[in-house]
Design an enzyme around this catalytic site. Structure first.
Site, PDB file in Angstrom:
ATOM      1  N   THR A 266     -41.166 -16.090 -48.392  1.00  0.00           N
ATOM      2  CA  THR A 266     -40.827 -15.021 -47.452  1.00  0.00           C
ATOM      3  C   THR A 266     -40.279 -13.781 -48.148  1.00  0.00           C
ATOM      4  N   ASP A 267     -40.414 -12.637 -47.485  1.00  0.00           N
ATOM      5  CA  ASP A 267     -39.813 -11.407 -48.019  1.00  0.00           C
ATOM      6  C   ASP A 267     -38.294 -11.412 -47.864  1.00  0.00           C
ATOM      7  N   GLU A 268     -37.770 -12.350 -47.051  1.00  0.00           N
ATOM      8  CA  GLU A 268     -36.314 -12.342 -46.803  1.00  0.00           C
ATOM      9  C   GLU A 268     -35.510 -12.674 -48.055  1.00  0.00           C
TER      10      GLU A 268
ATOM     11  N   LEU B  44     -39.201 -13.900 -32.209  1.00  0.00           N
ATOM     12  CA  LEU B  44     -39.087 -12.710 -31.353  1.00  0.00           C
ATOM     13  C   LEU B  44     -40.279 -12.514 -30.410  1.00  0.00           C
TER      14      LEU B  44
ATOM     15  N   ARG C 220     -27.097 -10.828 -34.380  1.00  0.00           N
ATOM     16  CA  ARG C 220     -27.203 -12.000 -35.262  1.00  0.00           C
ATOM     17  C   ARG C 220     -26.199 -11.837 -36.395  1.00  0.00           C
TER      18      ARG C 220
ATOM     19  N   LYS D 168     -34.903 -20.529 -49.182  1.00  0.00           N
ATOM     20  CA  LYS D 168     -36.244 -20.155 -49.660  1.00  0.00           C
ATOM     21  C   LYS D 168     -36.155 -19.541 -51.065  1.00  0.00           C
TER      22      LYS D 168
ATOM     23  N   ASN E 196     -44.816 -12.696 -39.612  1.00  0.00           N
ATOM     24  CA  ASN E 196     -46.124 -12.981 -39.020  1.00  0.00           C
ATOM     25  C   ASN E 196     -46.023 -13.006 -37.495  1.00  0.00           C
TER      26      ASN E 196
ATOM     27  N   PHE F  77     -46.477 -25.032 -47.046  1.00  0.00           N
ATOM     28  CA  PHE F  77     -45.895 -24.254 -45.943  1.00  0.00           C
ATOM     29  C   PHE F  77     -44.637 -24.919 -45.375  1.00  0.00           C
ATOM     30  N   ALA F  78     -44.549 -26.255 -45.490  1.00  0.00           N
ATOM     31  CA  ALA F  78     -43.509 -26.991 -44.743  1.00  0.00           C
ATOM     32  C   ALA F  78     -42.120 -26.432 -45.046  1.00  0.00           C
TER      33      ALA F  78
ATOM     34  N   ASN G 278     -37.315  -3.459 -33.645  1.00  0.00           N
ATOM     35  CA  ASN G 278     -37.445  -4.539 -32.662  1.00  0.00           C
ATOM     36  C   ASN G 278     -37.651  -4.013 -31.242  1.00  0.00           C
TER      37      ASN G 278
ATOM     38  N   PRO H 222     -33.379 -10.744 -24.598  1.00  0.00           N
ATOM     39  CA  PRO H 222     -32.156 -10.591 -25.404  1.00  0.00           C
ATOM     40  C   PRO H 222     -32.411  -9.909 -26.747  1.00  0.00           C
ATOM     41  N   VAL H 223     -32.147  -8.613 -26.801  1.00  0.00           N
ATOM     42  CA  VAL H 223     -32.325  -7.864 -28.055  1.00  0.00           C
ATOM     43  C   VAL H 223     -30.990  -7.873 -28.803  1.00  0.00           C
TER      44      VAL H 223
ATOM     45  N   TYR I 251     -31.150 -19.569 -44.376  1.00  0.00           N
ATOM     46  CA  TYR I 251     -32.613 -19.726 -44.478  1.00  0.00           C
ATOM     47  C   TYR I 251     -33.141 -19.028 -45.726  1.00  0.00           C
TER      48      TYR I 251
HETATM   49  P1  NAD Z   1     -42.951 -23.351 -38.556  1.00  0.00           P
HETATM   50  O1  NAD Z   1     -41.510 -23.594 -38.339  1.00  0.00           O
HETATM   51  O2  NAD Z   1     -43.784 -22.875 -37.412  1.00  0.00           O
HETATM   52  O3  NAD Z   1     -43.653 -24.698 -39.088  1.00  0.00           O
HETATM   53  C1  NAD Z   1     -43.067 -25.496 -40.087  1.00  0.00           C
HETATM   54  C2  NAD Z   1     -43.859 -26.804 -40.173  1.00  0.00           C
HETATM   55  O4  NAD Z   1     -43.304 -27.593 -41.237  1.00  0.00           O
HETATM   56  C3  NAD Z   1     -43.790 -27.655 -38.904  1.00  0.00           C
HETATM   57  O5  NAD Z   1     -45.061 -28.169 -38.581  1.00  0.00           O
HETATM   58  C4  NAD Z   1     -42.831 -28.782 -39.284  1.00  0.00           C
HETATM   59  O6  NAD Z   1     -43.077 -29.997 -38.580  1.00  0.00           O
HETATM   60  C5  NAD Z   1     -43.122 -28.919 -40.769  1.00  0.00           C
HETATM   61  N1  NAD Z   1     -41.983 -29.513 -41.503  1.00  0.00           N
HETATM   62  C6  NAD Z   1     -40.669 -29.148 -41.426  1.00  0.00           C
HETATM   63  N2  NAD Z   1     -39.935 -29.935 -42.238  1.00  0.00           N
HETATM   64  C7  NAD Z   1     -40.791 -30.785 -42.848  1.00  0.00           C
HETATM   65  C8  NAD Z   1     -40.621 -31.813 -43.819  1.00  0.00           C
HETATM   66  N3  NAD Z   1     -39.408 -32.139 -44.291  1.00  0.00           N
HETATM   67  N4  NAD Z   1     -41.715 -32.485 -44.255  1.00  0.00           N
HETATM   68  C9  NAD Z   1     -42.944 -32.180 -43.768  1.00  0.00           C
HETATM   69  N5  NAD Z   1     -43.160 -31.217 -42.836  1.00  0.00           N
HETATM   70  C10 NAD Z   1     -42.095 -30.531 -42.388  1.00  0.00           C
HETATM   71  O7  NAD Z   1     -43.051 -22.376 -39.785  1.00  0.00           O
HETATM   72  P2  NAD Z   1     -44.048 -21.135 -40.037  1.00  0.00           P
HETATM   73  O8  NAD Z   1     -43.549 -19.950 -39.330  1.00  0.00           O
HETATM   74  O9  NAD Z   1     -45.435 -21.604 -39.834  1.00  0.00           O
HETATM   75  O10 NAD Z   1     -43.780 -20.893 -41.605  1.00  0.00           O
HETATM   76  C11 NAD Z   1     -44.512 -21.635 -42.582  1.00  0.00           C
HETATM   77  C12 NAD Z   1     -44.039 -21.223 -43.966  1.00  0.00           C
HETATM   78  O11 NAD Z   1     -44.256 -19.834 -44.160  1.00  0.00           O
HETATM   79  C13 NAD Z   1     -42.549 -21.454 -44.212  1.00  0.00           C
HETATM   80  O12 NAD Z   1     -42.389 -21.911 -45.527  1.00  0.00           O
HETATM   81  C14 NAD Z   1     -41.925 -20.079 -44.028  1.00  0.00           C
HETATM   82  O13 NAD Z   1     -40.764 -19.959 -44.816  1.00  0.00           O
HETATM   83  C15 NAD Z   1     -43.038 -19.193 -44.535  1.00  0.00           C
HETATM   84  N6  NAD Z   1     -43.074 -17.834 -43.957  1.00  0.00           N
HETATM   85  C16 NAD Z   1     -43.067 -17.660 -42.598  1.00  0.00           C
HETATM   86  C17 NAD Z   1     -43.167 -16.384 -42.070  1.00  0.00           C
HETATM   87  C18 NAD Z   1     -43.179 -16.126 -40.581  1.00  0.00           C
HETATM   88  O14 NAD Z   1     -43.146 -14.979 -40.157  1.00  0.00           O
HETATM   89  N7  NAD Z   1     -43.255 -17.161 -39.740  1.00  0.00           N
HETATM   90  C19 NAD Z   1     -43.269 -15.285 -42.930  1.00  0.00           C
HETATM   91  C20 NAD Z   1     -43.254 -15.504 -44.319  1.00  0.00           C
HETATM   92  C21 NAD Z   1     -43.179 -16.791 -44.817  1.00  0.00           C
HETATM   93  O1  DAU Z   2     -39.683 -11.815 -42.826  1.00  0.00           O
HETATM   94  C1  DAU Z   2     -40.299 -13.064 -42.806  1.00  0.00           C
HETATM   95  C2  DAU Z   2     -39.521 -13.996 -41.899  1.00  0.00           C
HETATM   96  O2  DAU Z   2     -39.786 -13.566 -40.554  1.00  0.00           O
HETATM   97  C3  DAU Z   2     -39.890 -15.456 -42.061  1.00  0.00           C
HETATM   98  O3  DAU Z   2     -39.546 -15.868 -43.359  1.00  0.00           O
HETATM   99  C4  DAU Z   2     -39.164 -16.327 -41.029  1.00  0.00           C
HETATM  100  O4  DAU Z   2     -39.603 -17.674 -41.144  1.00  0.00           O
HETATM  101  C5  DAU Z   2     -39.499 -15.799 -39.654  1.00  0.00           C
HETATM  102  O5  DAU Z   2     -38.792 -16.536 -38.668  1.00  0.00           O
HETATM  103  C6  DAU Z   2     -39.164 -14.315 -39.540  1.00  0.00           C
HETATM  104  O6  DAU Z   2     -37.726 -14.121 -39.597  1.00  0.00           O
HETATM  105  P1  DAU Z   2     -36.980 -13.067 -38.643  1.00  0.00           P
HETATM  106  O7  DAU Z   2     -35.576 -13.455 -38.533  1.00  0.00           O
HETATM  107  O8  DAU Z   2     -37.305 -11.675 -39.036  1.00  0.00           O
HETATM  108  O9  DAU Z   2     -37.799 -13.358 -37.275  1.00  0.00           O
HETATM  109  P2  DAU Z   2     -37.306 -13.516 -35.756  1.00  0.00           P
HETATM  110  O10 DAU Z   2     -38.554 -13.591 -34.929  1.00  0.00           O
HETATM  111  O11 DAU Z   2     -36.301 -14.590 -35.580  1.00  0.00           O
HETATM  112  O12 DAU Z   2     -36.590 -12.130 -35.474  1.00  0.00           O
HETATM  113  C7  DAU Z   2     -37.265 -10.900 -35.640  1.00  0.00           C
HETATM  114  C8  DAU Z   2     -36.279  -9.794 -35.334  1.00  0.00           C
HETATM  115  O13 DAU Z   2     -35.978  -9.824 -33.940  1.00  0.00           O
HETATM  116  C9  DAU Z   2     -34.957  -9.923 -36.049  1.00  0.00           C
HETATM  117  O14 DAU Z   2     -34.475  -8.636 -36.392  1.00  0.00           O
HETATM  118  C10 DAU Z   2     -34.031 -10.562 -35.015  1.00  0.00           C
HETATM  119  C11 DAU Z   2     -34.580 -10.010 -33.705  1.00  0.00           C
HETATM  120  N1  DAU Z   2     -34.437 -10.892 -32.521  1.00  0.00           N
HETATM  121  C12 DAU Z   2     -34.921 -12.165 -32.608  1.00  0.00           C
HETATM  122  C13 DAU Z   2     -34.826 -13.016 -31.539  1.00  0.00           C
HETATM  123  C14 DAU Z   2     -35.343 -14.449 -31.626  1.00  0.00           C
HETATM  124  C15 DAU Z   2     -33.870 -10.414 -31.348  1.00  0.00           C
HETATM  125  O15 DAU Z   2     -33.469  -9.233 -31.268  1.00  0.00           O
HETATM  126  N2  DAU Z   2     -33.789 -11.258 -30.269  1.00  0.00           N
HETATM  127  C16 DAU Z   2     -34.215 -12.556 -30.310  1.00  0.00           C
HETATM  128  O16 DAU Z   2     -34.107 -13.284 -29.298  1.00  0.00           O
END
Ligand code: NAD
Ligand code: DAU
Length: 371
Positions: A139-141, A204, A297, A168, A194, A86-87, A263, A219-220, A164
């Site tokens: 990620t789907d991104e 968000l 953004r 990935k 998630n 996951f890191a 959003n 802030p949208v 980002y």
């Molecule tokens: P997060 O930012 O909440 O957590 C990341 C964790 O990785 C943290 O605990 C951080 O300390 C650790 N980390 C960062 N750099 C590191 C390094 N060099 N060595 C060891 N540990 C390190 O991230 P998240 O939202 O939990 O996402 C986890 C994974 O899932 C990521 O790979 C992300 O790309 C993927 N993902 C996230 C989402 C989402 O919506 N959050 C969706 C799809 C995929």
């Molecule tokens: O799709 C999976 C991805 O979802 C993961 O891989 C990423 O780790 C995770 O951060 C997330 O990325 P997004 O960029 O989609 O998530 P975020 O929560 O940053 O933003 C969600 C949407 O909301 C996006 O369209 C940007 C918008 N946004 C976000 C923030 C933080 C706003 O409008 N205002 C804000 O302040």
């Protein structure tokens, strides 16, 4: 699901999804041992795993996935049969402001981890212990941005558009190449957005929750019509378990919520839930009045939506938690854990590790006191 013994290396287990994943394993798999390797960057929070004691089933190692020596010593001493990776640096906005750390951790870190797993795989190949699986959580991104229609499938061409998602995508390609070139048993999941407990309040949903609770502007970005496919975090963690248990090596599985939302729709839902649960603002105004459109953004992807048919057909996985229920649970969790958010906002969460590390000493870093 089986409960045969496994020894897992989970990277990034102190982050949002990693912590939810470790909590799920603790509930469901009493015979699995988890070693959580986490650098504890700003996104890593020991409070996310509060209540989970170190011992036979769980060990925390503070360390960097870019540290090959540390990885080799962990593979040698623990004999992992499963890696769940996951890191990562995970926040798109941060990648726009400073991409360097994303390249280092997401690309070089994943490469370093793959190399360590390859060395270990070669060393244990053919032995009874060998049942390795390397799951790269992605990620789907990586697929880019959709127009008004269509879904991302596992066959969609990669088209990452932020630093980002590009990092990935690179790590996905590296992971996949280790399967094709070296036979490392790699599997990849590409998941949509998630939400749920323990999400860092830069993202968000927790950001809007915290601002709305405090009566601050919401802030949208841009017109707020960008679409994300939201999935409750426990459903994602269940999907990861299914792929570890039953997935095929060399395969990619898309994971999504079948739950597209603009959003603005998400933000107004948070406002309305809070108005209902804690009352309107002191002025009597509904929290929706806090919505403020701000500059978009850079390179903002318009729409993500996942076709999760493959994981449903092959592994029987489907999301269980609907959006209305998931958002109720999430808002209730954040309301019940205000201290968790406050400690992040005021920086206090950074001190928990020092406090705990003082108690654990060098054991917490596998004997490497320099970390
Ligand atoms: P997060 O930012 O909440 O957590 C990341 C964790 O990785 C943290 O605990 C951080 O300390 C650790 N980390 C960062 N750099 C590191 C390094 N060099 N060595 C060891 N540990 C390190 O991230 P998240 O939202 O939990 O996402 C986890 C994974 O899932 C990521 O790979 C992300 O790309 C993927 N993902 C996230 C989402 C989402 O919506 N959050 C969706 C799809 C995929
Ligand atoms: O799709 C999976 C991805 O979802 C993961 O891989 C990423 O780790 C995770 O951060 C997330 O990325 P997004 O960029 O989609 O998530 P975020 O929560 O940053 O933003 C969600 C949407 O909301 C996006 O369209 C940007 C918008 N946004 C976000 C923030 C933080 C706003 O409008 N205002 C804000 O302040």
């Amino acid at each position: 699901m089986s409960d045969t013994r496994r020894t897992l290396l989970v990277t990034g287990g102190c982050g949002f999804i990693g912590a939810n994943f470790i909590r799920l394993l603790q509930r469901r798999f009493p015979s699995w041992r988890v070693v959580n390797l986490d650098k504890l960057t700003y996104a890593g929070n020991l409070q996310n795993l509060a209540g989970i004691a170190e011992g036979e089933r769980y060990r925390l190692v503070r360390g960097d996935i870019c540290d090959a020596e540390l990885l080799d010593s962990l593979f040698a001493s623990e004999g992992f049969d499963t890696v769940v990776h996951f890191a990562a640096e995970s926040h798109v906005d941060r990648s726009i402001v400073g991409p360097g750390e994303f390249i280092r951790t997401n690309i070089h870190g994943t490469f370093t981890l793959l190399e360590a797993a390859r060395r270990h795989h070669l060393a244990t190949k053919g032995s009874e212990k060998a049942r390795p699986c390397f799951l790269h959580v992605s990620t789907d991104e990586v697929y880019g941005s959709l127009g008004a229609t269509g879904l991302f499938s596992e066959e969609t061409a990669y088209d990452p558009r932020s630093p980002y998602s590009a990092s990935k995508a690179a790590s996905d390609h590296l992971a996949s190449s280790y399967f094709h070139t070296y036979g490392l048993p790699v599997r990849i999941t590409n998941c949509s957005n998630n939400y749920g407990p323990y999400q860092f309040p830069e993202k968000l949903i927790p950001l809007m929750f915290n601002n709305a609770l405090q009566g601050k502007p919401l802030p949208v970005y841009g017109d707020g019509r960008n679409v994300r496919d939201w999935l409750y975090v426990e459903d994602h963690c269940e999907a990861v378990v299914e792929v570890v248990e039953g997935g095929r090596d060399g395969e990619t599985y898309n994971v999504g919520g079948n739950n597209e939302r603009q959003n603005l729709e998400v933000v107004t839902l948070i406002c309305d839930l809070l108005d209902r649960k804690v009352g309107p603002l002191p002025s009597g105004q509904p929290r929706r009045s806090l919505i403020t459109h701000v500059a978009d953004r850079l390179g903002h992807d318009r729409r993500y939506a996942i076709d999760a048919g493959k994981i449903r057909r092959e592994l029987g996985w489907e999301p269980k938690v609907g959006f209305a229920e998931g958002m109720e649970r999430t808002v209730d969790w954040y309301l019940g854990n205000r201290r968790w958010v406050e400690d992040i906002v005021n920086g206090a969460y950074r001190f928990y590790y020092d406090e705990m590390y003082g108690k654990l000493g060098a054991a917490a870093t596998g004997g490497r006191g320099d970390l």
